[in-house]
Write an enzyme that holds these catalytic residues in place. Sequence first.
Site, short mmCIF file in Angstrom:
data_model
loop_
_atom_site.label_atom_id
_atom_site.label_comp_id
_atom_site.label_asym_id
_atom_site.label_seq_id
_atom_site.Cartn_x
_atom_site.Cartn_y
_atom_site.Cartn_z
N LYS A 106 0.85 -1.19 0.00
CA LYS A 106 0.00 0.00 0.00
C LYS A 106 0.88 1.23 0.00
O LYS A 106 2.03 1.18 0.45
CB LYS A 106 -0.89 0.02 1.25
N1 GLU Z 1 -6.96 0.06 -3.50
C1 GLU Z 1 -7.70 -1.10 -3.85
C2 GLU Z 1 -7.88 -2.01 -2.65
O1 GLU Z 1 -7.78 -1.59 -1.52
C3 GLU Z 1 -7.18 -1.81 -5.10
C4 GLU Z 1 -5.78 -2.31 -5.04
C5 GLU Z 1 -5.27 -2.82 -6.39
O2 GLU Z 1 -6.02 -2.85 -7.35
O3 GLU Z 1 -4.09 -3.16 -6.43
O4 GLU Z 1 -8.17 -3.17 -2.81
#
Ligand code: GLU
Length: 423
Positions: A106
Amino acid sequence: MRAPFNPWEMACQQLDLVAGKIDLDPGIHAKLRSCKRALIVSLPVQMDDGSIQVFEGYRVQHNLDRGPAKGGIRYHPDVTLDEVKAMAMWMTWKCAVVNIPYGGAKGGVICDPSDMSLKEVENLTRRLTSEISIIIGPEKDIPAPDVNTNPQVMSWIMDTYSMGVGYSAPGVVTGKPVEMGGSLGRHTATGRGAMLVLHEAMKRFKMEPAETRIAIQGFGKVGSSLAQYLDELGCPIVAVTDISGGLFNQKGIDIPALLEHTRAAPGGLIAGFAGGDFVEDVETANRQLLGLEVEVLAPCALENQITTENAHQVKARMVVEGANGPTTPEADEILQSNGVFVLPDILANAGGVTVSYFEWVQDLQSLFWDEDSIDRELTRIMTRGFHDVMEIAEREQCSMRLAAYMLAVNRVANAVRWRGVFP
Ligand code: GLU
């Protein structure tokens, strides 16, 4: 006095709970209780008035045992390193629950994009990309959209990274516009995935769509697309809140009209829509929403929304977590003892990263799928995820959250076991 909410402590608490249940090897438990890498970057950004403002950003990789790291980048004033670490850990479990070959990551920047011009957001994004380029890449770590980031931000990330390596590298980031290597269906994938698992649960408990009233907290990417798909399924959406207030209509909100309204409204907000009673005070609106007499409550905004303070008030039969970490572990216990069926975040919102996976595969192969193929594959993966978790929950007589964690942590622990510990 209650200690302030710390998402990383919450994530560790959730892991500890499942470790006891599956008899997790203490060494593997310790490994999974920490993040593999955390990069803190300082981002000097040229603002429109000529001044330089310095922002702090993070990219955290929690675990890479099942594949390259994957996870969104969030722009928000409340971002902290601990929040990003928690989200990275949740990404590891999310990818494992739906069995896609990634580890969790993240990113985040402490900033308020609603206070910045487009050019300032671009400068911030390009500098962030340059600073984290030492750990991201199509085979290493693939960012994606999250709160307050979108296809335009992903385009700048792709462009900046590509400039650095000297060739176009679409596989470095997902959630891009379709015109430059994005996937059809990515923008609405998280909401669609949440609808798919909820629909499976409704079938399982013989709930008719027309009698399944829905309340949705958050009308951004996730909440608005979930509303759209549930409306198409025939469910009345009786309440929606966002940062401008809450909209309530017992007969069901006209979702296509609300979507049209938010597309035209500044900031995409629901305020000013005439089709229901509007409560302007956000806190009051959310309190009313959480305690509504509905079948399904869908928190689709931020973490720490269902807490010990309000969990007792939840009257919904089901909760579907479109957001990451909306329910604290203590509140979760209250929901469980009150018989509320919770579709946990790591399953319910995995549709986004699943279509991100399709996007990445398409980019690496330079071979693009049509919308039907995306929908079919997303349906297959989300339905399989739901039934895998449901089966464990029934066998172990436990909550869907604990079942999802058992499945995910076991999958990651098995990969750790096979790979062994270097050197
Ligand atoms: N931000 C999104 C989540 O929390 C998508 C993450 C992604 O597609 O890599 O799942």
